[in-house]
Design an enzyme around this catalytic site. Structure first.
Site, PDB file in Angstrom:
ATOM      1  N   TYR A  60       0.851  -1.140  -0.060  1.00  0.00           N
ATOM      2  CA  TYR A  60      -0.019   0.006   0.084  1.00  0.00           C
ATOM      3  C   TYR A  60       0.837   1.278  -0.082  1.00  0.00           C
ATOM      4  O   TYR A  60       1.890   1.318   0.684  1.00  0.00           O
ATOM      5  CB  TYR A  60      -1.083  -0.128   1.345  1.00  0.00           C
ATOM      6  CG  TYR A  60      -2.298  -0.173   1.030  1.00  0.00           C
ATOM      7  CD1 TYR A  60      -2.821   0.815  -0.018  1.00  0.00           C
ATOM      8  CD2 TYR A  60      -3.108  -1.291   1.506  1.00  0.00           C
ATOM      9  CE1 TYR A  60      -4.200   0.684  -0.212  1.00  0.00           C
ATOM     10  CE2 TYR A  60      -4.531  -1.272   0.893  1.00  0.00           C
ATOM     11  CZ  TYR A  60      -5.140  -0.384   0.176  1.00  0.00           C
ATOM     12  OH  TYR A  60      -6.378  -0.463  -0.132  1.00  0.00           O
ATOM     13  N   GLU A  62      -0.490   4.771  -0.313  1.00  0.00           N
ATOM     14  CA  GLU A  62      -1.331   6.200  -0.671  1.00  0.00           C
ATOM     15  C   GLU A  62      -0.314   7.316  -0.377  1.00  0.00           C
ATOM     16  O   GLU A  62       0.454   7.365   0.493  1.00  0.00           O
ATOM     17  CB  GLU A  62      -2.364   6.141   0.424  1.00  0.00           C
ATOM     18  CG  GLU A  62      -3.566   5.391  -0.015  1.00  0.00           C
ATOM     19  CD  GLU A  62      -4.869   5.227   0.848  1.00  0.00           C
ATOM     20  OE1 GLU A  62      -4.758   5.829   1.876  1.00  0.00           O
ATOM     21  OE2 GLU A  62      -5.758   4.547   0.719  1.00  0.00           O
ATOM     22  N   ASP A 206      -7.316  13.679 -24.977  1.00  0.00           N
ATOM     23  CA  ASP A 206      -7.365  12.136 -24.477  1.00  0.00           C
ATOM     24  C   ASP A 206      -6.666  11.444 -25.501  1.00  0.00           C
ATOM     25  O   ASP A 206      -7.328  11.165 -26.657  1.00  0.00           O
ATOM     26  CB  ASP A 206      -8.770  11.757 -24.198  1.00  0.00           C
ATOM     27  CG  ASP A 206      -9.063  10.382 -23.753  1.00  0.00           C
ATOM     28  OD1 ASP A 206      -7.667   9.541 -23.949  1.00  0.00           O
ATOM     29  OD2 ASP A 206      -9.902   9.923 -23.218  1.00  0.00           O
ATOM     30  N   THR A 232      -3.799   6.258 -22.111  1.00  0.00           N
ATOM     31  CA  THR A 232      -3.524   4.856 -21.266  1.00  0.00           C
ATOM     32  C   THR A 232      -2.347   4.339 -21.647  1.00  0.00           C
ATOM     33  O   THR A 232      -1.628   4.713 -22.630  1.00  0.00           O
ATOM     34  CB  THR A 232      -4.998   3.946 -22.004  1.00  0.00           C
ATOM     35  OG1 THR A 232      -4.620   3.711 -23.155  1.00  0.00           O
ATOM     36  CG2 THR A 232      -6.167   4.171 -21.351  1.00  0.00           C
ATOM     37  N   LYS A 235      -2.494   0.466 -24.816  1.00  0.00           N
ATOM     38  CA  LYS A 235      -3.019   0.364 -26.274  1.00  0.00           C
ATOM     39  C   LYS A 235      -1.740   0.321 -27.101  1.00  0.00           C
ATOM     40  O   LYS A 235      -0.968  -0.557 -26.995  1.00  0.00           O
ATOM     41  CB  LYS A 235      -3.958   1.624 -26.547  1.00  0.00           C
ATOM     42  CG  LYS A 235      -5.182   1.417 -25.669  1.00  0.00           C
ATOM     43  CD  LYS A 235      -6.289   2.234 -26.167  1.00  0.00           C
ATOM     44  CE  LYS A 235      -7.430   1.906 -25.265  1.00  0.00           C
ATOM     45  NZ  LYS A 235      -7.746   2.937 -24.123  1.00  0.00           N
ATOM     46  N   ARG A 241      -2.058  -2.299 -18.234  1.00  0.00           N
ATOM     47  CA  ARG A 241      -3.373  -1.615 -18.289  1.00  0.00           C
ATOM     48  C   ARG A 241      -3.376  -0.593 -17.357  1.00  0.00           C
ATOM     49  O   ARG A 241      -3.034  -0.776 -16.170  1.00  0.00           O
ATOM     50  CB  ARG A 241      -4.462  -2.825 -18.039  1.00  0.00           C
ATOM     51  CG  ARG A 241      -4.619  -3.773 -18.713  1.00  0.00           C
ATOM     52  CD  ARG A 241      -6.084  -4.306 -18.547  1.00  0.00           C
ATOM     53  NE  ARG A 241      -7.221  -3.407 -19.302  1.00  0.00           N
ATOM     54  CZ  ARG A 241      -7.433  -3.658 -20.529  1.00  0.00           C
ATOM     55  NH1 ARG A 241      -6.827  -4.168 -21.354  1.00  0.00           N
ATOM     56  NH2 ARG A 241      -8.404  -2.691 -20.933  1.00  0.00           N
TER      57      ARG A 241
END
Ligand code: DSN
Length: 422
Positions: A60, A62, A206, A232, A235, A241
């Site tokens: 973790y 954060e 985008d 992203t 792609k 991903r």
């Protein structure tokens, strides 16, 4: 002290989950034996896959490197810093945030950072190539903001910048979004910038689909002109991903806050490390060559389809994908998807500009070449794939012929293996 001795950890099972193992094996087999023409999919390197499957998934973290809400982050801090450094080098930027879990998360973080509920967004119509997160009525973007749309020109089926300007002047949006998920033409980011400046709006590009082409120099750059670039990583960038935000350094605090704690909690450190791996791969000259070949393949397959009598939306392609209008063939996108899937050719059904059919049926299909190009296929194979698609659609009632085509598809795919194991 009692005799504490090292022993095997019996709480962690080393038992193989045969159910899931079988599914992974079947999926590997599918990916090896089908021709994958989904414009948003690709094959990552084994190193990306290994990194995603590493112990980094346990951590973790954060917060941001050097400023976490958890102890023990020294190693994941290094991974995130490396991912940021490489992304900045790749995109020519001085700030980026590598934490977004997806392109949609990246977009939502921008909206949260600069918009209030009810603010106006001007974005591309979904049917004309836009994306759900740019204002679809069921998406958070469409529910919390006032969405206005620009369409493609009905004749050219390309973005009509004068039309965008006129709508922008009328609407006076706070944010203009350029970028798409099924638009096959160059997007003129500079023209969008001019329009945004004329109406005093923010500009977000985008680049989810074209990021890999853009960093390779085969699509104009958005980073130097847009306030925010989202992308992203899986792609055309060919990584794990995930999502990414690039912006001017002056927006750093705003975006960091918007990603965490704005729209996300703990970042996925195994994915961030895998993004770093992919960025390193994309910085190589061989990646530029790969991007060039994606476009050559896309153009070759598109031309073949045109010569076979298929109408291509906008008449062609400048990037990794194109959309085929099946109306004159008496077929819907949904039907074509069924026929092509039955022979092992995997495409998307896709709406076309001014489509009268529902998004579940559609008048078209979307075809993309990032995955087959990673496999090493070239122009000769694109012609062969075009022939197989055309023949399958023509012979859709002929089961014997479809079986023969399916055998050819499998043999072609297996001639270009990417992975030996899952
Ligand atoms: N990015 C979309 C696609 O083009 O497949 C999915 O949201």
């Amino acid at each position: 002290m009692t005799n504490l001795k090292k022993h095997e950890n019996h709480t962690l099972s080393s038992e193989i989950d045969t159910g899931i193992k079988k599914i992974i094996e079947k999926e590997l087999e599918r990916q090896k034996s089908q021709i994958i023409l989904i414009a948003s999919e690709n094959f990552t390197s084994q190193e990306v896959i290994r990194t995603m499957g590493s112990v980094l998934t346990n951590k973790y973290a954060e917060g941001y490197p050097g400023c976490r809400y958890y102890a023990g982050c020294e190693n994941v801090d290094e991974a995130e810093r490396l991912a940021i450094e490489r992304a900045n080098k790749l995109f020519g930027s001085d700030y980026c945030n590598v934490q977004p879990h997806s392109g949609v998360s990246a977009n939502l973080a921008i909206f949260l950072g600069i918009l209030n509920c009810g603010d106006k967004i001007l974005s591309m119509n979904l049917r004309d190539g836009g994306h759900l997160s740019h204002g679809h009525k069921q998406n958070l973007s469409g529910r919390y903001y006032e969405i206005h749309k620009y369409c493609v020109n009905p004749e050219t089926e390309m973005i009509d910048y004068e039309d965008v300007r006129n709508i922008a002047k009328k609407v006076m949006p706070k944010l203009i979004i350029c970028g798409a998920s099924s638009y096959s033409r160059i997007i003129d980011f500079k023209k969008f910038r001019e329009i945004a400046d004329e109406v005093g709006s923010y500009l977000m590009a985008d680049t989810a689909h074209i990021a890999g082409l853009m960093v390779s120099g085969f699509h104009p750059d958005s980073v130097s002109v847009a306030d925010f670039t989202t992308a992203t990583t899986h792609k055309t960038l060919r990584g794990p991903r995930g999502g990414l935000i690039i912006a001017d350094k002056k927006y750093a605090a705003l975006i960091d806050r918007s990603v965490f704690p704005g729209v996300q909690g703990g970042p996925m450190m195994h994915i961030i490390a895998a993004k770093a791996v992919a960025f390193r791969e994309a910085l190589k000259d061989s990646f530029k060559d790969y991007s060039k070949r994606i476009i050559e393949n896309s153009k070759a397959l598109c031309e073949y389809m045109k010569n076979e009598g298929f109408r291509i939306v906008s008449g062609g392609t400048d990037n990794h994908l194109f959309v085929v209008d099946l109306t004159s063939k008496g077929l819907t996108g949904h039907e074509a998807l069924g026929v092509l899937t039955s022979v092992g050719i995997i495409i998307n059904k896709n709406v076309i500009p001014f489509d009268k059919l529902a998004p579940t049926i559609t008048s078209g299909i979307r075809i993309g070449t990032p995955a087959v190009t990673t496999q090493g296929m070239g122009i000769g194979e694109m012609y062969k794939i075009g022939e197989l698609i055309s023949s399958a659609l023509k012979n859709r009632e002929n089961n014997t012929k479809l079986k023969e085509i399916a055998r050819e598809v499998k043999s072609l795919a297996e001639d270009f293996p990417v992975y030996t194991k899952g």
